[in-house]
Scaffold this active site. Structure first.
Site, PDB file in Angstrom:
ATOM      1  CG  HIS A   1      28.631  28.592  19.928  1.00  0.00           C
ATOM      2  ND1 HIS A   1      28.076  28.806  18.573  1.00  0.00           N
ATOM      3  CD2 HIS A   1      30.031  28.635  19.879  1.00  0.00           C
ATOM      4  CE1 HIS A   1      29.274  29.011  17.882  1.00  0.00           C
ATOM      5  NE2 HIS A   1      30.414  29.120  18.865  1.00  0.00           N
TER       6      HIS A   1
ATOM      7  CB  SER B   1      32.388  28.110  16.208  1.00  0.00           C
ATOM      8  OG  SER B   1      32.270  29.567  16.796  1.00  0.00           O
TER       9      SER B   1
ATOM     10  CG  ASP C   1      24.818  28.905  18.732  1.00  0.00           C
ATOM     11  OD1 ASP C   1      25.207  29.760  18.877  1.00  0.00           O
ATOM     12  OD2 ASP C   1      25.183  27.948  17.769  1.00  0.00           O
TER      13      ASP C   1
END
Length: 354
Positions: free
Chosen positions: A324, A140, A294
């Protein structure tokens, strides 16, 4: 987060601080094959993970930057991931506990991680790390930080060269929220579009009331969008990722007030996807992991293309069942998803192949 917002409304503590407190409550699991040491590089807390078995030769080194949008996440939340990386790839792992929001805005997260990385690169002998096999890795926002650090250190002659970058569903730009994945996955846990914008606003110290304006994209003048179109245009994304009812939103008239506030906040911000070609051409090879469900999926696809266009080797793995944050489920019992193991395996195999 719901409970945290209540505490924030009552002015007891901020929502991110409450969430981090709750995430850090469970005790850390110990792995008999890994030695974990808590250190400080100046004021920056780090965790060092070393295989317990001795080695006659220096090991690969991994600098790990945790995800969470610089809002949540910590050394503790990613402890199991770092233990597994250390053990499975027989590497020395350094996990960085950088300062986060809401107390610490941009560019603190990047600066802390950069300082810790440089300190580690200058101390490789002390940790038994092979200077020719140091990689940076993150998930991320941590993946975005890994990419930024590769760009930042590309010309440093006084440091060992970073061998590779591993970017796991990385945050690589925040300029265009009209990409296919931002539409298709806007309500998918663990990262909804609304929460992504909340993190972005916190990071840049922009008032969240501009959310609808940011979604429409009319805080950006046409000439700026045209400047980055060659890198951000949906034509750079493979057709199969645009087949789920994607339709571009026409940009409305420029909102001058939003443009003034947001553009000033973005001044000096560097996002890995939007740097010039000569910078991209000098970064090390990459292992990129993207997930189908995501909102940041297309950031990875666009960065992959930019790297390949500039001749940088890319190993790409796309998780058709991934979402995600799935990597964090690797040792969560009932909440475990097999995709997390596959991500870990491709990362380990990439490191072993360097």
């Amino acid at each position: 987060m719901g409970q945290g917002k209540i505490f924030e409304t009552l002015r007891i503590c901020s929502m991110p601080e409450f969430v981090r407190f709750m995430h850090d409550l469970p005790p850390l699991k110990k792995d008999p094959a890994v030695v974990v040491t808590d250190l400080r590089f100046g004021t920056i807390p780090v965790k060092l993970y070393q295989p317990k078995a001795s080695s006659l030769t220096p090991r690969p080194g991994i600098v790990f930057y945790h995800g969470g949008g610089a809002i949540v996440g910590s050394l503790k939340t990613h402890h199991n991931i770092c233990c597994l990386l250390c053990k499975e790839s027989d590497s020395v792992v350094l996990s960085v506990g950088y300062r986060m929001m809401p107390k610490h805005k941009n560019p603190v997260a990047k600066t802390d991680n950069l300082v810790a990385t440089i300190h580690f690169l200058k101390s490789l002998n002390a940790y038994g790390v092979d200077p020719a096999r140091v990689v940076v890795c993150g998930d991320s926002i941590g993946g975005g930080i890994a990419a930024l650090i590769c760009q930042e250190l590309r010309n440093r002659q006084d440091l060992p060269k970073i061998r590779a970058q591993i970017l796991i569903y990385a945050t690589l730009q925040g300029l265009d929220l009209d990409l296919p994945s931002y539409h298709q996955n806007k309500n998918v846990p663990l990262l909804s579009l609304s929460f992504a914008i909340y993190c972005w606003c916190q990071y840049l110290n922009i008032h969240p009331s501009w959310e609808s304006t940011m979604l429409k994209g009319n805080y950006l003048p046409i000439e700026l969008k045209e400047k980055y179109k060659k890198w951000l245009g949906p034509e750079n994304i493979p057709e199969r990722f645009k087949q789920q009812g994607y339709r571009q939103v026409p940009q409305g008239p420029l909102n001058e007030e939003a443009h003034l506030e947001i553009s000033l906040a973005m001044e000096g911000i560097v996002t890995p996807l939007l740097v010039e070609d000569d910078v991209i051409a000098q970064v090390p090879e990459a292992c990129i992991v993207s997930c189908e469900y995501d909102i940041l999926r297309d950031d990875s696809l666009l960065y992959k293309k930019r790297l390949e266009d500039m001749g940088v080797p890319v190993t790409w793995h796309h998780m058709e069942d991934g979402f995600h944050g799935v990597l964090s489920s690797s040792q969560m019992g009932f909440f475990y998803f097999s995709c997390s193991t596959r991500i870990l395996n491709v990362v380990v195999n990439f490191i072993k192949g360097l």
